[in-house]
Design an enzyme around this catalytic site. Structure first.
Site, PDB file in Angstrom:
ATOM      1  CG  ASP A   1      -1.883  -1.119   1.322  1.00 15.76           C
ATOM      2  OD1 ASP A   1      -3.093  -0.873   1.213  1.00 15.76           O
ATOM      3  OD2 ASP A   1      -1.447  -2.270   1.472  1.00 15.76           O
TER       4      ASP A   1
ATOM      5  CD  GLU B   1      -6.720   3.218   2.247  1.00 16.49           C
ATOM      6  OE1 GLU B   1      -6.665   2.725   1.109  1.00 16.49           O
ATOM      7  OE2 GLU B   1      -7.087   2.569   3.249  1.00 16.49           O
ATOM      8  CD  GLU B   2      -2.747   3.335   3.155  1.00 18.21           C
ATOM      9  OE1 GLU B   2      -2.755   3.602   4.384  1.00 18.21           O
ATOM     10  OE2 GLU B   2      -3.542   2.523   2.647  1.00 18.21           O
TER      11      GLU B   2
ATOM     12  CG  ASP C   1      -7.744   2.695  -2.290  1.00 15.78           C
ATOM     13  OD1 ASP C   1      -6.719   2.226  -1.767  1.00 15.78           O
ATOM     14  OD2 ASP C   1      -8.902   2.418  -1.916  1.00 15.78           O
TER      15      ASP C   1
ATOM     16  CB  ILE D   1      -3.267  -1.721  -2.152  1.00 14.11           C
ATOM     17  CG1 ILE D   1      -1.809  -1.741  -2.586  1.00 14.11           C
ATOM     18  CG2 ILE D   1      -3.920  -3.110  -2.239  1.00 14.11           C
ATOM     19  CD1 ILE D   1      -1.385  -2.842  -3.505  1.00 14.11           C
ATOM     20  CG  ASP D   2     -10.226  -0.326  -3.420  1.00 12.89           C
ATOM     21  OD1 ASP D   2     -10.489  -0.159  -2.204  1.00 12.89           O
ATOM     22  OD2 ASP D   2     -11.096  -0.543  -4.283  1.00 12.89           O
TER      23      ASP D   2
ATOM     24  CB  THR E   1      -5.552  -3.794   2.054  1.00 15.44           C
ATOM     25  OG1 THR E   1      -5.295  -2.510   1.482  1.00 15.44           O
ATOM     26  CG2 THR E   1      -4.281  -4.293   2.725  1.00 15.44           C
TER      27      THR E   1
ATOM     28  CG  HIS F   1     -15.254  -4.192   3.835  1.00 11.45           C
ATOM     29  ND1 HIS F   1     -14.193  -4.379   2.986  1.00 11.45           N
ATOM     30  CD2 HIS F   1     -14.718  -4.051   5.089  1.00 11.45           C
ATOM     31  CE1 HIS F   1     -13.063  -4.374   3.686  1.00 11.45           C
ATOM     32  NE2 HIS F   1     -13.351  -4.182   4.954  1.00 11.45           N
TER      33      HIS F   1
ATOM     34  CB  SER G   1     -10.596  -4.060  -4.943  1.00  7.49           C
ATOM     35  OG  SER G   1     -10.675  -4.676  -6.214  1.00  7.49           O
TER      36      SER G   1
ATOM     37  CE  LYS H   1     -17.185  -4.651  -4.396  1.00 12.31           C
ATOM     38  NZ  LYS H   1     -15.924  -5.079  -3.776  1.00 12.31           N
TER      39      LYS H   1
ATOM     40  NE  ARG I   1     -18.213   0.239   0.092  1.00 12.10           N
ATOM     41  CZ  ARG I   1     -17.180  -0.588   0.228  1.00 12.10           C
ATOM     42  NH1 ARG I   1     -17.043  -1.610  -0.593  1.00 12.10           N
ATOM     43  NH2 ARG I   1     -16.314  -0.402   1.174  1.00 12.10           N
TER      44      ARG I   1
ATOM     45  CG  ASP J   1     -12.542   2.855  -0.392  1.00 10.59           C
ATOM     46  OD1 ASP J   1     -11.576   2.209  -0.845  1.00 10.59           O
ATOM     47  OD2 ASP J   1     -12.727   3.045   0.832  1.00 10.59           O
TER      48      ASP J   1
HETATM   49  N1  LIG Z   1     -16.192  -1.393   8.159  1.00  9.76           N
HETATM   50  C1  LIG Z   1     -16.120  -1.048   6.878  1.00  9.76           C
HETATM   51  N2  LIG Z   1     -17.250  -0.868   6.163  1.00  9.76           N
HETATM   52  C2  LIG Z   1     -17.203  -0.543   4.866  1.00  9.76           C
HETATM   53  N3  LIG Z   1     -16.054  -0.374   4.189  1.00  9.76           N
HETATM   54  C3  LIG Z   1     -14.914  -0.539   4.845  1.00  9.76           C
HETATM   55  C4  LIG Z   1     -14.870  -0.891   6.220  1.00  9.76           C
HETATM   56  N4  LIG Z   1     -13.585  -0.985   6.583  1.00  9.76           N
HETATM   57  C5  LIG Z   1     -12.841  -0.702   5.496  1.00  9.76           C
HETATM   58  N5  LIG Z   1     -13.646  -0.425   4.446  1.00  9.76           N
HETATM   59  C6  LIG Z   1     -13.281   0.004   3.110  1.00  9.76           C
HETATM   60  O1  LIG Z   1     -13.608  -1.031   2.180  1.00  9.76           O
HETATM   61  C7  LIG Z   1     -12.618  -1.004   1.175  1.00  9.76           C
HETATM   62  C8  LIG Z   1     -12.565  -2.322   0.456  1.00  9.76           C
HETATM   63  O2  LIG Z   1     -13.790  -2.564  -0.132  1.00  9.76           O
HETATM   64  P1  LIG Z   1     -14.183  -4.000  -0.691  1.00  9.76           P
HETATM   65  O3  LIG Z   1     -14.859  -4.723   0.417  1.00  9.76           O
HETATM   66  O4  LIG Z   1     -15.091  -3.652  -1.813  1.00  9.76           O
HETATM   67  O5  LIG Z   1     -12.911  -4.654  -1.119  1.00  9.76           O
HETATM   68  C9  LIG Z   1     -11.358  -0.708   1.917  1.00  9.76           C
HETATM   69  O6  LIG Z   1     -10.433  -0.169   1.038  1.00  9.76           O
HETATM   70  P2  LIG Z   1      -8.871  -0.510   1.259  1.00  9.76           P
HETATM   71  O7  LIG Z   1      -8.704  -1.971   1.075  1.00  9.76           O
HETATM   72  O8  LIG Z   1      -8.255   0.324   0.207  1.00  9.76           O
HETATM   73  O9  LIG Z   1      -8.535  -0.056   2.644  1.00  9.76           O
HETATM   74  C10 LIG Z   1     -11.817   0.280   3.000  1.00  9.76           C
HETATM   75  O10 LIG Z   1     -11.656   1.628   2.625  1.00  9.76           O
HETATM   76 MG   LIG Z   2      -9.949   1.213  -0.726  1.00  4.44          MG
HETATM   77 MG   LIG Z   3      -7.098   0.613   3.614  1.00  2.09          MG
HETATM   78 MG   LIG Z   4      -6.386   1.063   0.030  1.00  4.31          MG
END
Ligand SMILES: Nc1ncnc2c1ncn2[C@@H]1O[C@H](COP(=O)(O)O)[C@@H](OP(=O)(O)O)[C@H]1O
Ligand SMILES: [Mg+2]
Ligand SMILES: [Mg+2]
Ligand SMILES: [Mg+2]
Length: 333
Positions: free
Chosen positions: A29, A53-54, A115, A117-118, A120, A214, A238, A241, A255, A267
């Site tokens: 990331d 993000e970071e 982002d 790495i989306d 992670t 998520h 990520s 989708k 979502r 995101d």
């Molecule tokens: N409790 C939560 N509810 C919803 N989204 C969340 C979450 N915690 C983290 N995320 C977000 O969900 C993203 C990933 O989405 P997905 O489930 O579609 O892969 C994460 O991006 P990162 O992986 O860049 O941190 C993060 O920003």
């Molecule tokens: Mg993300």
């Molecule tokens: Mg993250």
């Molecule tokens: Mg990320």
């Protein structure tokens, strides 16, 4: 093999940290954020504003020396392999590079949104992830690029694997008013993409997060049932989708984070323009367009949905009915 794939295969526990909100962050990331922002700074003239993000905060704390060293080595090795830049970073240089251009975005001017790495969690699991970059101009997304190194180039029949013979790795891109495209990560000619034209939900399938933390899988299954969707959910990590939806691998994106979660612009910025330029619609649960002009967060009526123009009216109704039902059931408890 790309550097990120090598890192994905070799990632060891020491390379994965927990952030203050308990979500994971890895050397990849941080490394990706530095490399993408470096490339942008070389290309962009004038002021450079980046909502990413970071940041370097966790890496400046005691106990982070080991991961900082890993990031420094990873970035320097990648720069040598790539050969485009003759430079190398010290650990202090890495810390400041992570914060390059650091900004909060907002309604005026131009801001890059990254982002690095989306997904992670998907990256660490060995599944889907994306590198997502967008450009905001006066509060609107005008450009989006979505690199999905583990996504089959033509279509997903099996979401986490590949269909036989398919090439892996897809790069989606979209510019406002110019449509959306996909190409391979090693530079095949881009192909125009468009969302599917399904108008009967019975034939539709839907994408959602792999992680139930998520997005509420019980609510999405109730929405799908109300619509009459027959196929089981396609769960992938990520913004891959959004890419898959944009080229018609499936018809619907859902979502619904748990109560209290605030969505971040990185995101959704790149993914949403890829879908809208492919002819789709992306809204919140009330049917409003997403507003990227309010800083780091998206202010919305909880839930993000996307589909084609034909299915949107019935999807929106199913979403609102399912939410009403869920709220009613909760009020009886
Ligand atoms: N409790 C939560 N509810 C919803 N989204 C969340 C979450 N915690 C983290 N995320 C977000 O969900 C993203 C990933 O989405 P997905 O489930 O579609 O892969 C994460 O991006 P990162 O992986 O860049 O941190 C993060 O920003
Ligand atoms: Mg993300
Ligand atoms: Mg993250
Ligand atoms: Mg990320």
């Amino acid at each position: 093999m790309g550097e990120e794939e090598t890192v994905q295969q070799n990632i060891v526990h020491s390379g994965i940290q927990s952030k203050a909100d308990k979500s994971p962050v890895t050397v990849a990331d941080y490394g990706s954020q530095i490399l993408v922002s470096l490339a942008l700074m070389m290309e962009v003239s004038g002021p450079f504003s980046l909502v990413a993000e970071e940041d370097s905060e966790e890496l400046r704390k005691d106990g982070a020396e080991e991961i900082l060293e890993e990031i420094t080595d990873l970035v320097n090795e990648t720069l040598v392999d790539d050969g485009s830049y003759s430079m190398s970073f010290s650990k202090e240089g890495i810390l400041s590079a992570i914060d390059n251009g650091k900004s909060e975005g907002g309604p005026t001017g131009q801001h890059w949104v990254l982002d690095p790495i989306d997904g992670t969690k998907g990256f660490v699991r060995g599944d889907q992830y994306a590198i997502a970059l967008a450009l905001l101009d006066e509060g609107k997304v005008v450009l989006g690029v979505l690199a999905c190194p583990n996504l089959p180039l033509s279509s997903i029949s099996n979401p986490n694997g590949s269909s036989s013979g398919d090439r892996i790795g897809a790069l989606f891109s979209a510019t406002i008013g110019c449509g959306a495209e996909v190409e391979s990560l090693d530079g095949s000619p881009p192909q125009k993409i468009s969302v599917c034209s399904i108008d009967n939900p019975v034939n539709a399938s839907f994408f959602e997060s792999y992680e139930s933390a998520h997005s509420m899988h019980d609510l999405t299954s109730s929405i799908a049932e109300k619509l009459g969707v027959q196929a089981p959910p396609v769960r992938i990590d990520s913004q891959a989708k959004y890419g898959a939806l944009a080229r018609g691998d499936g018809a619907i994106y859902l979502r619904f984070p748990h109560k209290g979660y605030r969505e971040k612009i990185w995101d959704h910025a790149a993914g949403s323009i890829v879908v809208t330029e492919a002819g789709g619609i992306v809204t919140d649960a009330a049917g409003n367009n997403l507003d990227f002009s309010q800083g780091r967060f998206l202010d919305l009526d909880t839930g993000i949905i996307a589909t084609n123009t034909q299915l949107m009216p019935s999807l929106l109704k199913a979403v609102q009915d399912a939410i009403k039902e869920k709220n009613h059931a909760a009020s009886l408890l």
